[in-house]
Design an enzyme around this catalytic site. Sequence first.
Site, mmCIF file in Angstrom:
data_model
loop_
_atom_site.group_PDB
_atom_site.id
_atom_site.type_symbol
_atom_site.label_atom_id
_atom_site.label_comp_id
_atom_site.label_asym_id
_atom_site.label_seq_id
_atom_site.Cartn_x
_atom_site.Cartn_y
_atom_site.Cartn_z
ATOM 1 N N ASP A 43 0.846 -1.197 0.000
ATOM 2 C CA ASP A 43 0.000 0.000 0.000
ATOM 3 C C ASP A 43 0.874 1.237 0.000
ATOM 4 O O ASP A 43 1.943 1.230 0.604
ATOM 5 C CB ASP A 43 -0.909 -0.014 1.262
ATOM 6 C CG ASP A 43 -2.174 0.778 1.063
ATOM 7 O OD1 ASP A 43 -2.078 2.004 0.867
ATOM 8 O OD2 ASP A 43 -3.271 0.186 1.091
ATOM 9 N N ASN A 44 0.428 2.301 -0.668
ATOM 10 C CA ASN A 44 1.193 3.559 -0.618
ATOM 11 C C ASN A 44 0.546 4.572 0.329
ATOM 12 O O ASN A 44 0.944 5.724 0.364
ATOM 13 C CB ASN A 44 1.358 4.169 -2.017
ATOM 14 C CG ASN A 44 0.054 4.703 -2.572
ATOM 15 O OD1 ASN A 44 -1.006 4.427 -2.018
ATOM 16 N ND2 ASN A 44 0.128 5.448 -3.651
ATOM 17 N N ASP A 68 4.022 1.887 -4.317
ATOM 18 C CA ASP A 68 3.005 2.404 -5.226
ATOM 19 C C ASP A 68 2.908 1.429 -6.404
ATOM 20 O O ASP A 68 3.919 1.190 -7.095
ATOM 21 C CB ASP A 68 3.471 3.804 -5.689
ATOM 22 C CG ASP A 68 2.487 4.467 -6.629
ATOM 23 O OD1 ASP A 68 1.752 3.756 -7.340
ATOM 24 O OD2 ASP A 68 2.469 5.712 -6.659
ATOM 25 N N LEU A 83 -6.361 -4.739 -5.085
ATOM 26 C CA LEU A 83 -7.371 -3.796 -4.575
ATOM 27 C C LEU A 83 -6.883 -2.352 -4.581
ATOM 28 O O LEU A 83 -7.660 -1.447 -4.259
ATOM 29 C CB LEU A 83 -7.753 -4.165 -3.127
ATOM 30 C CG LEU A 83 -8.870 -5.190 -2.906
ATOM 31 C CD1 LEU A 83 -8.541 -6.527 -3.534
ATOM 32 C CD2 LEU A 83 -9.134 -5.376 -1.408
ATOM 33 N N TYR A 155 -11.739 7.172 -12.813
ATOM 34 C CA TYR A 155 -11.996 5.916 -12.098
ATOM 35 C C TYR A 155 -12.744 4.936 -13.001
ATOM 36 O O TYR A 155 -12.311 3.794 -13.183
ATOM 37 C CB TYR A 155 -12.805 6.244 -10.842
ATOM 38 C CG TYR A 155 -13.112 5.095 -9.921
ATOM 39 C CD1 TYR A 155 -12.129 4.548 -9.097
ATOM 40 C CD2 TYR A 155 -14.407 4.577 -9.833
ATOM 41 C CE1 TYR A 155 -12.432 3.515 -8.210
ATOM 42 C CE2 TYR A 155 -14.721 3.552 -8.955
ATOM 43 C CZ TYR A 155 -13.730 3.013 -8.147
ATOM 44 O OH TYR A 155 -14.032 1.993 -7.274
ATOM 45 N N LYS A 159 -10.912 1.762 -14.466
ATOM 46 C CA LYS A 159 -11.328 0.406 -14.068
ATOM 47 C C LYS A 159 -11.782 -0.406 -15.278
ATOM 48 O O LYS A 159 -11.608 -1.623 -15.330
ATOM 49 C CB LYS A 159 -12.457 0.495 -13.034
ATOM 50 C CG LYS A 159 -12.009 0.987 -11.664
ATOM 51 C CD LYS A 159 -11.306 -0.117 -10.878
ATOM 52 C CE LYS A 159 -11.013 0.322 -9.459
ATOM 53 N NZ LYS A 159 -10.371 -0.747 -8.659
ATOM 54 N N GLN A 172 -4.604 -13.901 -24.062
ATOM 55 C CA GLN A 172 -3.296 -13.953 -24.718
ATOM 56 C C GLN A 172 -2.298 -14.834 -23.953
ATOM 57 O O GLN A 172 -1.498 -15.518 -24.552
ATOM 58 C CB GLN A 172 -2.751 -12.521 -24.813
ATOM 59 C CG GLN A 172 -1.649 -12.324 -25.823
ATOM 60 C CD GLN A 172 -1.281 -10.829 -25.931
ATOM 61 O OE1 GLN A 172 -2.104 -9.961 -25.714
ATOM 62 N NE2 GLN A 172 -0.038 -10.570 -26.250
HETATM 63 P P1 NAD Z 1 -9.800 2.411 0.114
HETATM 64 O O1 NAD Z 1 -9.539 3.757 -0.455
HETATM 65 O O2 NAD Z 1 -10.145 2.311 1.549
HETATM 66 O O3 NAD Z 1 -8.583 1.441 -0.162
HETATM 67 C C1 NAD Z 1 -7.758 1.536 -1.298
HETATM 68 C C2 NAD Z 1 -6.335 1.302 -0.851
HETATM 69 O O4 NAD Z 1 -5.474 1.382 -1.991
HETATM 70 C C3 NAD Z 1 -5.849 2.363 0.142
HETATM 71 O O5 NAD Z 1 -5.239 1.717 1.218
HETATM 72 C C4 NAD Z 1 -4.855 3.190 -0.659
HETATM 73 O O6 NAD Z 1 -3.873 3.794 0.130
HETATM 74 C C5 NAD Z 1 -4.325 2.151 -1.624
HETATM 75 N N1 NAD Z 1 -3.771 2.721 -2.851
HETATM 76 C C6 NAD Z 1 -4.300 3.676 -3.642
HETATM 77 N N2 NAD Z 1 -3.491 3.927 -4.678
HETATM 78 C C7 NAD Z 1 -2.420 3.087 -4.546
HETATM 79 C C8 NAD Z 1 -1.242 2.882 -5.291
HETATM 80 N N3 NAD Z 1 -0.980 3.572 -6.427
HETATM 81 N N4 NAD Z 1 -0.348 1.959 -4.850
HETATM 82 C C9 NAD Z 1 -0.584 1.266 -3.728
HETATM 83 N N5 NAD Z 1 -1.677 1.428 -2.969
HETATM 84 C C10 NAD Z 1 -2.600 2.329 -3.374
HETATM 85 O O7 NAD Z 1 -10.955 1.767 -0.789
HETATM 86 P P2 NAD Z 1 -11.746 0.387 -0.597
HETATM 87 O O8 NAD Z 1 -13.168 0.701 -0.364
HETATM 88 O O9 NAD Z 1 -11.036 -0.501 0.340
HETATM 89 O O10 NAD Z 1 -11.635 -0.206 -2.073
HETATM 90 C C11 NAD Z 1 -10.708 -1.216 -2.399
HETATM 91 C C12 NAD Z 1 -10.875 -1.622 -3.853
HETATM 92 O O11 NAD Z 1 -12.206 -2.061 -4.092
HETATM 93 C C13 NAD Z 1 -10.616 -0.473 -4.828
HETATM 94 O O12 NAD Z 1 -9.914 -0.985 -5.948
HETATM 95 C C14 NAD Z 1 -12.000 -0.024 -5.240
HETATM 96 O O13 NAD Z 1 -12.005 0.505 -6.541
HETATM 97 C C15 NAD Z 1 -12.779 -1.330 -5.157
HETATM 98 N N6 NAD Z 1 -14.211 -1.064 -4.891
HETATM 99 C C16 NAD Z 1 -14.643 -0.728 -3.646
HETATM 100 C C17 NAD Z 1 -15.989 -0.450 -3.442
HETATM 101 C C18 NAD Z 1 -16.534 -0.092 -2.081
HETATM 102 O O14 NAD Z 1 -17.727 0.187 -1.974
HETATM 103 N N7 NAD Z 1 -15.764 -0.099 -1.031
HETATM 104 C C19 NAD Z 1 -16.895 -0.522 -4.518
HETATM 105 C C20 NAD Z 1 -16.390 -0.833 -5.776
HETATM 106 C C21 NAD Z 1 -15.054 -1.139 -5.955
#
Ligand code: NAD
Length: 327
Positions: A43-44, A68, A83, A155, A159, A172
């Site tokens: 995580d970053n 990152d 995630l 986003y 995605k 592939q």
């Molecule tokens: P969140 O923001 O709490 O967690 C995302 C995590 O990713 C954070 O810890 C952040 O610091 C880390 N992060 C962001 N950019 C990064 C990078 N470049 N390198 C490394 N780490 C990075 O969000 P969440 O709710 O836990 O969502 C997690 C995943 O699930 C995401 O991919 C999100 O798109 C997907 N998602 C979540 C929901 C929801 O309702 N919670 C709905 C649809 C999709």
Amino acid sequence: MRSASNGTIEVADRILVTGGAGFLGSHLCARLLAAGHQVLCVDNFYSASRRNIQPLMQNANFELLRHDVTFPLYVEVDQIYNLACPASPVHYQNDPVQTTKTCVHGAINMLGLAKRLRVKILQASTSEIYGDPTVSPQPETYWGHVNPIGVRSCYDEGKRCAETLFFDYWRQHRLQIKVARIFNTFGPGMHPNDGRVISNFIVQALTNRDITVYGDGSQTRSFCYVEDLIEAFLKLMQTGDEVTGPVNLGNPAEYTIGSLAELILDLTNSKSRIVRCPLPQDDPRQRQPDIEQARAMLGWQPRTPLKEGLRQTIAYFDDLLRTRGER
Ligand code: NAD
Ligand code: UDP
């Protein structure tokens, strides 16, 4: 390592969770550790709170790497959950170029890692793939209605491109992919300032501040409790090669945002007033998952009713705000 029931020693899976310090990621890490796996959390800290992973730090099977995902990663693992990406509109619109990079470069880097290691990789995709849907409920076969140049596009399109990459690596390179389209999920561990509707409304209600309903409150969302969602992730990862997804994961019970505000006021006994604020650009009018595929392929459906999940989440925020002296 862990002991099997017959007394022999099994090697636990080493599992990489990117975005592992975030809301969903920290719940997933905790579940994987409880099952005896070794977890590498990457995580970053872009949208994470250290508080989420604090309880995991003492576990010898948990390792944290600040990294990152837009940069390549060379580690040795047996499975990958991708995630990493801010999920709240406020966070992902804060640095939109970085959001697209995280979605696209992050996917390329993690798929490259999975290809080198020949391991399964699960992508946390989203209902935002469907944009502002013209079909309800949304089945996986619906191609969506997405603005490619709006404020949510970093986003949505990021995605969508990540899904394209996952399916091209599958076609592939015969990679074992699992694409989960996650609908709004909530629960303990959400960040109090992340701007999502449930965290906003509960924090506002507990601190007797105005409840900010955007627009007329008639837009709908369907809310899944976090424990139910994590269960579905684990089931999806356990499926064989024939299952790639995309599969909708969410709770099909649909609510208007106005009725959600009333429900949270009721459950918190709050004195807050409901106020109307401008509707954000491109805010989807409706969202409800069709989960027939998840039922059929995974034998999964959410078990936690909204009210019960809200009670747990209110208790979490109540505790958090008291600890910070904000309540
Ligand atoms: P969140 O923001 O709490 O967690 C995302 C995590 O990713 C954070 O810890 C952040 O610091 C880390 N992060 C962001 N950019 C990064 C990078 N470049 N390198 C490394 N780490 C990075 O969000 P969440 O709710 O836990 O969502 C997690 C995943 O699930 C995401 O991919 C999100 O798109 C997907 N998602 C979540 C929901 C929801 O309702 N919670 C709905 C649809 C999709
Ligand atoms: N919303 C709201 N008040 C808030 C935060 C959000 O009315 O304080 C609305 C928002 O406009 C959207 C819905 O709640 O219609 C869900 O917003 P959220 O940011 O949680 O997630 P989204 O599903 O839009 O990604």
